[in-house]
Structures are given as structure tokens and as C-alpha cells.
Design an enzyme around this catalytic site. Structure first.
Site: not given
Length: 343
Positions: A7-8, A12, A188, A191-192, A195
Site C-alpha cells: 500500500g503506497l 505508505g 488509535k 485517538h480519532n 480528534e
């Protein structure tokens, strides 16, 4: 250390770059061939298939998945038959922590380690580093410590908390082993959720400032419009870009989110390029789900999620019902906003 990045996309690719800057050897794979070619030009070893990824790695293999949550299951299914006992799969996206729990057990039965990593840093992670919240077996996390250290911001990212002494801990370096499978994504997730609430608070406050000149505007005088009793108290033409800029300096509400807001308002004071339709990728919903299961009140986080739904016109039927009821019991007609061209 050798690691593959699957995954780029926005995160990524930059994670590969940051790992390579730290001296790690990266194998890069994405269904988008152009993304692979870009990473090859920057020194990574490209792969065009899951088998090429696995063949390019020495055992024990470490494969980091940086794909949307909806594609994690299929990606794991593609790699699992190719892996050997001792290999490790890392999910660094925003998967639901319950999926981690469900995935880890069958993989462990085959000797394959599974580590979940909540990753925060966005498109700025290449320069700033990534805050990492990790879940999984102790030995697997320990084995991956050099990768986490390379991706994390490091101790210089923030002043040391008073009272902490001795050698900096991993959390001071920017990554934390939160617990067993799912713990990283659980942290996480919350955390979101936070957010969402922070973003909503800034947005609502700035909206109050933006409307502070309502006393200088002409208002309809009819049975359907609440009168502004003291218009003299609302004649302030507030410069939002200037306010956010001054708040960044010494204010208790200063933050990176405020920095980004100031940048956006400086570039486009009217935020004309935005329609105000705010998506949610799941973490806010899952946070509320967990809070309900735990019996924990989270009114601020819940309200921020509802606000995102409203921004996408998901409250349209409710609003029509309200209008219908008002018309029914009091003969009230709808008053439309002429400034928006409504009829």
C-alpha cells in the site's frame, strides 16, 4: 532491517521513504504499478504480486499492510498462503480493533504473527514522524522495535514531561506497545474519536465568530423569525484568519489542528473550495460503540459524530418532519434563505 510495505498511498509511500532514510531495506508493493515504479526510482525493491513480495524477503518476513480497512481482509487472504511460521503481518491502517482480535488467532495457529499498529501522522509523517500505537505479542513487537523507532518522531519531538527521568521510554520516542492483539487499534480508535471532538470544537467556535456581525444585517420581521433583541451587541466583523493566527501564540487552545486551520484560512479566508461535507472513516463510530459497551458517557465525541452525519445531509428527513409538524400544529410556513438562492 528488511520490511515490505503493501500500500503506497498518501502514508505508505512516505513511510517507505522514512524507513529508507533510517537505513532499512524496503520492498514496495501496490496494485497501482505506477506507485511501485516511483518507489523503485527512490531505491526500494519493487514487487508486482504478493508472491514477489514474499520471495523478495528473507525469513522471518515482516510485511506491513497500509491499505484501507475495507481491503485488509482480502490482502491478508492473498498473503497468508505464501507465509511461513515465524513471519509477521502488520496492519498499520485504521482497522476496527475487533477485527484484529478475530484475525490474530487463526494466523497464530499457523505460526504467523499478527501486529496491529494505529498510525497517526498523516501526509506530514515523512518529516514529523508517525505516532504509533501497537498491539500484539511481546516478542513480535520487540522484533519490530527498530522499525517503530525509525518511523516514530523521536524524543526531540516534544519537551520531556516533568517527573520523567532516566533513559527515554518508547512512548517518549513516539511509539507504545499498548497490549495484546487489538490494543493498538483500540487506542488509535479513541485517538480519532477525540480528534473528531477537537475538530468540531474549533469549527463550532469559529462559526460563532463568523456570525458575530449579525447585528449589522437586515433581518426578516415576521412570525417565523426569532428577533435579535440586542443587535448592538453583535456588530463585530471578525477576521478568522487573524484570530487563528493569534491563538497559535501562547493560547491554551493552540495545537497542530489550529496550525492547519490558520494555514487554510490564510490561503482561502472564505474556505470557498470546501462544501462542508465531512466524511467519517469509522473510528468515531467505533469509539461510540465501545463507550456504549463500557457504559461510559461521551457526549462531546458523540455530538461531533452526529455533526458529520448532518454535514452530509443525513438529517434531511428529520428536518422535513420538523417543518411538517410546525406547519401542522401552528400553520407555520418555512422561511428560506434568500442568500443561498432557496425558493
Amino acid at each position: 532491517m528488511q520490511i515490505a510495505m503493501v500500500g503506497l498511498g498518501r502514508m505508505g509511500a512516505n513511510m517507505v521513504r522514512r524507513l529508507q532514510l533510517a537505513g532499512h531495506e524496503c520492498v514496495a508493493y501496490d496494485v497501482n504499478k505506477a506507485a511501485v515504479e516511483t518507489m523503485e526510482k527512490e531505491g526500494a525493491r519493487g514487487a508486482r504480486t504478493p508472491k514477489e513480495v514474499v520471495d523478495a524477503l528473507k525469513a522471518p518476513r515482516h510485511i506491513w499492510l497500509m491499505v484501507p480497512a475495507a481491503f485488509v481482509a482480502d490482502t491478508i487472504a492473498a498473503f497468508e498462503p505464501l507465509l511461513s511460521p515465524g513471519d509477521t503481518l502488520i496492519d498499520g491502517g485504521n482497522s476496527w480493533y475487533r477485527d484484529d482480535v478475530d484475525r490474530a488467532a487463526p494466523l497464530a495457529a499457523k505460526g504467523i504473527n499478527y501486529v496491529d499498529v494505529g498510525t497517526s501522522g498523516g501526509v506530514f509523517g515523512l518529516e514529523r514522524g508517525y505516532c504509533l500505537m501497537v498491539g500484539g505479542p511481546d516478542e513480535s513487537v520487540k522484533e519490530l522495535a527498530p522499525i517503530f523507532d525509525a518511523l516514530a518522531p523521536g524524543v526531540e519531538a516534544a519537551a520531556r514531561t516533568p517527573g520523567r527521568t532516566g533513559k527515554p521510554t518508547t512512548e517518549e520516542r513516539g511509539w507504545l506497545h499498548c497490549g495484546p492483539s487489538g490494543a493498538g487499534h483500540f487506542v488509535k480508535m479513541v485517538h480519532n474519536g477525540i480528534e473528531y471532538g477537537l475538530m468540531a470544537a474549533y469549527a463550532e467556535g469559529l462559526n460563532v465568530l463568523a456570525k458575530a456581525n449579525i447585528g449589522s444585517e437586515s433581518r426578516a420581521q415576521d412570525a417565523e423569525t426569532a428577533p435579535l433583541t440586542h443587535p448592538e451587541y453583535y456588530r463585530y466583523d471578525i477576521d478568522l484568519a487573524a484570530v487563528t493566527e493569534v491563538w497559535r501564540r501562547g493560547s491554551v487552545v493552540s495545537s497542530w489542528l489550529l496550525d492547519l486551520t490558520a494555514q487554510a484560512l490564510q490561503a482561502d479566508p472564505e474556505l470557498a473550495e470546501y462544501q462542508g461535507r465531512v466524511s467519517d472513516s469509522g473510528e468515531g463510530r467505533w469509539t461510540i460503540h465501545a463507550a456504549v459497551d463500557e457504559g461510559v458517557p461521551v457526549p462531546t465525541l458523540a455530538a461531533s459524530l452526529w455533526d458529520r452525519f448532518y454535514s452530509r445531509d443525513r438529517g434531511d428527513v428529520a428536518h422535513k418532519v420538523l417543518s411538517a409538524m410546525r406547519a401542522g400544529f401552528g400553520g407555520h410556513s418555512e422561511v428560506h434563505d434568500k442568500a443561498k438562492g432557496e425558493k
